[in-house]
Motif scaffolding. Structure first.
Motif, PDB file in Angstrom:
ATOM      1  N   THR A 181       0.848  -1.192   0.000  1.00  0.00           N
ATOM      2  CA  THR A 181       0.000   0.000   0.000  1.00  0.00           C
ATOM      3  C   THR A 181       0.881   1.238   0.000  1.00  0.00           C
ATOM      4  O   THR A 181       1.897   1.283   0.711  1.00  0.00           O
ATOM      5  CB  THR A 181      -0.916   0.009   1.239  1.00  0.00           C
ATOM      6  N   LEU A 182       0.504   2.232  -0.788  1.00  0.00           N
ATOM      7  CA  LEU A 182       1.232   3.498  -0.843  1.00  0.00           C
ATOM      8  C   LEU A 182       0.634   4.438   0.193  1.00  0.00           C
ATOM      9  O   LEU A 182      -0.528   4.845   0.071  1.00  0.00           O
ATOM     10  CB  LEU A 182       1.148   4.106  -2.242  1.00  0.00           C
ATOM     11  N   CYS A 183       1.404   4.765   1.233  1.00  0.00           N
ATOM     12  CA  CYS A 183       0.907   5.596   2.333  1.00  0.00           C
ATOM     13  C   CYS A 183       1.713   6.883   2.437  1.00  0.00           C
ATOM     14  O   CYS A 183       2.903   6.921   2.101  1.00  0.00           O
ATOM     15  CB  CYS A 183       0.982   4.833   3.663  1.00  0.00           C
ATOM     16  N   LYS A 184       1.056   7.911   2.921  1.00  0.00           N
ATOM     17  CA  LYS A 184       1.687   9.205   3.146  1.00  0.00           C
ATOM     18  C   LYS A 184       1.623   9.540   4.622  1.00  0.00           C
ATOM     19  O   LYS A 184       0.567   9.446   5.251  1.00  0.00           O
ATOM     20  CB  LYS A 184       0.970  10.287   2.334  1.00  0.00           C
ATOM     21  N   LYS A 185       2.753   9.896   5.195  1.00  0.00           N
ATOM     22  CA  LYS A 185       2.816  10.322   6.585  1.00  0.00           C
ATOM     23  C   LYS A 185       3.669  11.575   6.662  1.00  0.00           C
ATOM     24  O   LYS A 185       4.887  11.527   6.476  1.00  0.00           O
ATOM     25  CB  LYS A 185       3.404   9.225   7.468  1.00  0.00           C
ATOM     26  N   GLY A 186       3.019  12.699   6.912  1.00  0.00           N
ATOM     27  CA  GLY A 186       3.732  13.965   6.900  1.00  0.00           C
ATOM     28  C   GLY A 186       4.158  14.325   5.490  1.00  0.00           C
ATOM     29  O   GLY A 186       3.358  14.366   4.564  1.00  0.00           O
ATOM     30  N   ARG A 187       5.430  14.569   5.318  1.00  0.00           N
ATOM     31  CA  ARG A 187       5.959  14.905   3.996  1.00  0.00           C
ATOM     32  C   ARG A 187       6.583  13.716   3.285  1.00  0.00           C
ATOM     33  O   ARG A 187       7.091  13.864   2.166  1.00  0.00           O
ATOM     34  CB  ARG A 187       7.013  16.007   4.137  1.00  0.00           C
ATOM     35  N   ASN A 188       6.580  12.566   3.929  1.00  0.00           N
ATOM     36  CA  ASN A 188       7.225  11.388   3.353  1.00  0.00           C
ATOM     37  C   ASN A 188       6.187  10.370   2.910  1.00  0.00           C
ATOM     38  O   ASN A 188       5.071  10.327   3.433  1.00  0.00           O
ATOM     39  CB  ASN A 188       8.165  10.737   4.384  1.00  0.00           C
ATOM     40  N   CYS A 189       6.586   9.541   1.948  1.00  0.00           N
ATOM     41  CA  CYS A 189       5.734   8.458   1.465  1.00  0.00           C
ATOM     42  C   CYS A 189       6.417   7.122   1.713  1.00  0.00           C
ATOM     43  O   CYS A 189       7.649   7.021   1.683  1.00  0.00           O
ATOM     44  CB  CYS A 189       5.440   8.625  -0.032  1.00  0.00           C
ATOM     45  N   TYR A 190       5.586   6.097   1.948  1.00  0.00           N
ATOM     46  CA  TYR A 190       6.095   4.783   2.304  1.00  0.00           C
ATOM     47  C   TYR A 190       5.335   3.706   1.549  1.00  0.00           C
ATOM     48  O   TYR A 190       4.184   3.893   1.147  1.00  0.00           O
ATOM     49  CB  TYR A 190       5.942   4.518   3.809  1.00  0.00           C
ATOM     50  N   PHE A 191       5.990   2.561   1.381  1.00  0.00           N
ATOM     51  CA  PHE A 191       5.319   1.330   1.003  1.00  0.00           C
ATOM     52  C   PHE A 191       5.042   0.551   2.288  1.00  0.00           C
ATOM     53  O   PHE A 191       5.965   0.318   3.073  1.00  0.00           O
ATOM     54  CB  PHE A 191       6.181   0.475   0.074  1.00  0.00           C
ATOM     55  N   VAL A 192       3.820   0.143   2.494  1.00  0.00           N
ATOM     56  CA  VAL A 192       3.475  -0.699   3.642  1.00  0.00           C
ATOM     57  C   VAL A 192       3.257  -2.111   3.118  1.00  0.00           C
ATOM     58  O   VAL A 192       2.307  -2.368   2.367  1.00  0.00           O
ATOM     59  CB  VAL A 192       2.229  -0.175   4.370  1.00  0.00           C
ATOM     60  N   PHE A 193       4.145  -3.025   3.491  1.00  0.00           N
ATOM     61  CA  PHE A 193       4.094  -4.406   3.019  1.00  0.00           C
ATOM     62  C   PHE A 193       3.438  -5.287   4.085  1.00  0.00           C
ATOM     63  O   PHE A 193       3.970  -5.402   5.196  1.00  0.00           O
ATOM     64  CB  PHE A 193       5.502  -4.935   2.732  1.00  0.00           C
ATOM     65  N   PRO A 194       2.306  -5.911   3.791  1.00  0.00           N
ATOM     66  CA  PRO A 194       1.741  -6.894   4.721  1.00  0.00           C
ATOM     67  C   PRO A 194       2.325  -8.289   4.465  1.00  0.00           C
ATOM     68  O   PRO A 194       2.530  -8.679   3.309  1.00  0.00           O
ATOM     69  CB  PRO A 194       0.236  -6.860   4.412  1.00  0.00           C
ATOM     70  N   PHE A 195       2.574  -9.009   5.559  1.00  0.00           N
ATOM     71  CA  PHE A 195       3.114 -10.366   5.473  1.00  0.00           C
ATOM     72  C   PHE A 195       2.204 -11.302   6.252  1.00  0.00           C
ATOM     73  O   PHE A 195       1.792 -10.991   7.378  1.00  0.00           O
ATOM     74  CB  PHE A 195       4.534 -10.436   6.036  1.00  0.00           C
ATOM     75  N   GLU A 196       1.910 -12.430   5.645  1.00  0.00           N
ATOM     76  CA  GLU A 196       0.998 -13.403   6.263  1.00  0.00           C
ATOM     77  C   GLU A 196       1.753 -14.683   6.607  1.00  0.00           C
ATOM     78  O   GLU A 196       2.590 -15.138   5.839  1.00  0.00           O
ATOM     79  CB  GLU A 196      -0.156 -13.715   5.304  1.00  0.00           C
ATOM     80  N   GLU A 197       1.437 -15.223   7.770  1.00  0.00           N
ATOM     81  CA  GLU A 197       2.034 -16.485   8.195  1.00  0.00           C
ATOM     82  C   GLU A 197       1.003 -17.296   8.965  1.00  0.00           C
ATOM     83  O   GLU A 197       0.077 -16.740   9.568  1.00  0.00           O
ATOM     84  CB  GLU A 197       3.266 -16.246   9.067  1.00  0.00           C
ATOM     85  N   LYS A 198       1.171 -18.622   8.942  1.00  0.00           N
ATOM     86  CA  LYS A 198       0.287 -19.527   9.668  1.00  0.00           C
ATOM     87  C   LYS A 198       1.013 -20.061  10.892  1.00  0.00           C
ATOM     88  O   LYS A 198       2.170 -20.469  10.815  1.00  0.00           O
ATOM     89  CB  LYS A 198      -0.157 -20.689   8.780  1.00  0.00           C
ATOM     90  N   VAL A 199       0.305 -20.031  12.031  1.00  0.00           N
ATOM     91  CA  VAL A 199       0.872 -20.485  13.300  1.00  0.00           C
ATOM     92  C   VAL A 199      -0.047 -21.536  13.883  1.00  0.00           C
ATOM     93  O   VAL A 199      -1.280 -21.357  13.897  1.00  0.00           O
ATOM     94  CB  VAL A 199       1.042 -19.310  14.285  1.00  0.00           C
ATOM     95  N   GLU A 200       0.533 -22.617  14.361  1.00  0.00           N
ATOM     96  CA  GLU A 200      -0.233 -23.682  15.002  1.00  0.00           C
ATOM     97  C   GLU A 200      -0.307 -23.417  16.511  1.00  0.00           C
ATOM     98  O   GLU A 200       0.720 -23.253  17.166  1.00  0.00           O
ATOM     99  CB  GLU A 200       0.403 -25.040  14.743  1.00  0.00           C
ATOM    100  N   SER A 201      -1.538 -23.372  17.021  1.00  0.00           N
ATOM    101  CA  SER A 201      -1.760 -23.188  18.452  1.00  0.00           C
ATOM    102  C   SER A 201      -2.318 -24.479  19.034  1.00  0.00           C
ATOM    103  O   SER A 201      -3.402 -24.920  18.643  1.00  0.00           O
ATOM    104  CB  SER A 201      -2.742 -22.037  18.701  1.00  0.00           C
ATOM    105  N   PRO A 202      -1.611 -25.142  19.964  1.00  0.00           N
ATOM    106  CA  PRO A 202      -2.093 -26.417  20.518  1.00  0.00           C
ATOM    107  C   PRO A 202      -3.376 -26.219  21.320  1.00  0.00           C
ATOM    108  O   PRO A 202      -3.498 -25.273  22.108  1.00  0.00           O
ATOM    109  CB  PRO A 202      -0.944 -26.876  21.415  1.00  0.00           C
ATOM    110  N   ASN A 203      -4.325 -27.099  21.112  1.00  0.00           N
ATOM    111  CA  ASN A 203      -5.616 -27.044  21.806  1.00  0.00           C
ATOM    112  C   ASN A 203      -5.567 -28.009  22.988  1.00  0.00           C
ATOM    113  O   ASN A 203      -5.944 -29.161  22.894  1.00  0.00           O
ATOM    114  CB  ASN A 203      -6.746 -27.408  20.844  1.00  0.00           C
ATOM    115  N   LYS A 204      -5.072 -27.522  24.127  1.00  0.00           N
ATOM    116  CA  LYS A 204      -4.906 -28.348  25.317  1.00  0.00           C
ATOM    117  C   LYS A 204      -6.145 -28.300  26.205  1.00  0.00           C
ATOM    118  O   LYS A 204      -6.907 -27.337  26.177  1.00  0.00           O
ATOM    119  CB  LYS A 204      -3.686 -27.884  26.120  1.00  0.00           C
ATOM    120  N   ASP A 205      -6.279 -29.340  26.992  1.00  0.00           N
ATOM    121  CA  ASP A 205      -7.322 -29.347  28.016  1.00  0.00           C
ATOM    122  C   ASP A 205      -6.990 -28.313  29.084  1.00  0.00           C
ATOM    123  O   ASP A 205      -5.818 -27.996  29.328  1.00  0.00           O
ATOM    124  CB  ASP A 205      -7.436 -30.740  28.633  1.00  0.00           C
ATOM    125  N   ILE A 206      -8.024 -27.788  29.745  1.00  0.00           N
ATOM    126  CA  ILE A 206      -7.827 -26.721  30.721  1.00  0.00           C
ATOM    127  C   ILE A 206      -6.929 -27.177  31.872  1.00  0.00           C
ATOM    128  O   ILE A 206      -6.175 -26.389  32.440  1.00  0.00           O
ATOM    129  CB  ILE A 206      -9.201 -26.215  31.249  1.00  0.00           C
TER     130      ILE A 206
END
Length: 445
Positions: A181-206
């Motif tokens: 995404t092309l974003c503007k903050k103040g007088r500067n411009c930036y590329f905002v890169f999103p990164f996606e990852e998959k994480v395994e969360s163990p489903n333990k008993d309480i």
């Protein structure tokens, strides 16, 4: 259980700044145009699916050979605008209008005491640059993007900041890169890169879970306790950064002195205060995550803190500058990346009730070796025991999470006698660590 985690990192664009402002402005005007179309045609658009909505809006706004005279002529106002950028504006407008209609529906279902939601047409949105059509990565430090310049859409080669590129390569190499995404903050411009990852969360008993109960406070930044389901406290830690706290208090003192001398707006002093506060939030969040990962906890438990409304009293400025929400958001994001879940419990009476079940505590004043002291971080139980107040609260926070989860499970409710299912364990605002120990004793019996 798998979770999708999305992280975003911004990369500064070197050499150019003002040249991107026209592109961002045209995109924002296109979003405003499609928002007005959605407002007029929502009765028809609402009945369609997501992809059908985009096609319907294009059919009534874009002139083609089959439809030379659309109801709303988009090409007349936005000449030669790239189709992918136009479709991004359509999706942005549909999302904004759906959010507005949802807020309006919720307002109509309540007592209507709050202010009625309004549709904001002019929005500060940023364009998404689709790969190969709006954005092409030439090499590690260079990219080409399509922008609006001198009354035409052209390709422009830009250079990316080297340090930002190195950071992404070292820390995000295993993640999937999405559309920037092309974003503007103040007088500067930036590329905002999103990164996606998959994480395994163990489903333990309480019964097998280990939790980190965190009490966020004003006197100490945070107090964390590692607990097991039977009420055993494995470890505890008081997280406090006195040097940063002293810097913050000195900056607030300088701001007060400037205001007393008649200074109006003081943006530089406020920026310095906010920067110190942000640094404290990041350090506190990192300390909580490191402590939780040290013991491989399954859940981090916070209080549900609601400090909305007008703040009164001597501590109103402390409450205003308290970054408890920012700390919780940073911890939540990093915890999910480590496969740790986040939970919240009711904050009422966690500090007022003693963890041993003896009743309410007295905070502040206490007597030690015949001398009277005052420290708001210390509490006195009815039995005369002197204890750290935030540490006592963290025990109750972890205990309330375990009690709620145990009583939610069907096997526990079957095993408990009928006379102990409600009355013996009280309500959510009266449960303490002693209640958890009593519940485990009943389950064992």
């Amino acid at each position: 259980m798998s979770m999708k985690i999305v992280s975003s990192y911004k990369v500064k664009i070197k050499q150019y700044n003002n040249i991107f402002f026209d592109t961002i402005k045209i995109y924002q005007n296109a979003v405003a145009f499609f928002l007005e179309v959605c407002d007029k045609e929502w009765d028809v658009i609402e009945l369609l699916q997501l992809k059908e909505r985009n096609n319907h809006i294009e059919s009534i706004t874009i002139s083609t050979k089959k439809h030379p005279d659309p109801t709303y002529d988009f090409n007349e106002k936005f000449y030669k605008m790239p189709s992918y950028l136009r479709r991004a504006a359509i999706q942005e407008a549909i999302g904004c209008y759906c959010s507005y209609k949802s807020n309006l529906r919720n307002w109509e279902q309540t007592d209507k005491s709050s202010k009625k939601p309004k549709l904001t047409i002019d929005r500060n949105t940023c364009p998404s640059l689709y790969k190969d059509n709006m954005y092409v990565r030439d090499d590690d430090n260079h990219a080409s993007i399509k922008i609006y310049h001198r009354n035409d859409w052209i390709w422009l080669s830009v250079e990316l900041n080297t340090q930002d590129v190195k950071y992404i390569k070292n820390h995000c190499g295993s993640r999937v890169e999405k559309v920037p995404t092309l974003c503007k903050k103040g007088r500067n411009c930036y590329f905002v890169f999103p990164f996606e990852e998959k994480v395994e969360s163990p489903n333990k008993d309480i019964k097998e879970q280990v939790v980190c109960a965190v009490d966020l406070g004003l006197n100490n930044h945070a107090v964390a306790s590692i607990m097991q389901s039977d009420g055993t406290v494995i470890d505890r830690k008081i997280i406090d950064f006195p040097i940063e706290k002293d810097h913050l208090n000195k900056s607030i003192g300088r701001l007060k002195k400037a205001q007393q001398q008649g200074a109006g707006k003081t943006p530089i002093k406020w920026k310095h205060i906010n920067d110190i506060n942000t640094e404290i939030s990041r350090k506190v969040a990192k300390a909580i995550i490191d402590f939780a990962c040290l013991y491989s906890v399954d859940v981090i438990v916070f209080e549900y803190l609601d400090t909305s409304g007008k703040k009164r009293g001597k501590t109103k400025q402390k409450l205003h500058l308290w970054r408890k929400k920012e700390i919780r958001e940073i911890v939540s994001h990093n915890a999910h990346r480590c496969g740790i879940r986040i939970s919240r419990i009711c904050a009422r009476n966690t500090s007022k009730l003693a963890f041993d079940g003896s009743g309410k505590v007295e905070r502040g004043a206490y007597t030690l070796h015949g001398q009277e002291y005052y420290n708001y971080s210390v509490c006195v139980f009815l039995s005369g025991k002197i204890y750290h107040c935030d540490l006592n609260a963290s025990y109750n926070i972890g205990a309330r999470y375990y009690i709620r989860e145990i009583l939610k499970s069907e096997p526990a409710m079957v095993r408990l006698p009928d006379e102990t299912k409600v009355s013996r364990y009280g309500t959510g605002t009266t449960r303490t660590l002693s209640t958890l120990i009593r519940l485990n004793a009943d389950l064992v019996a």
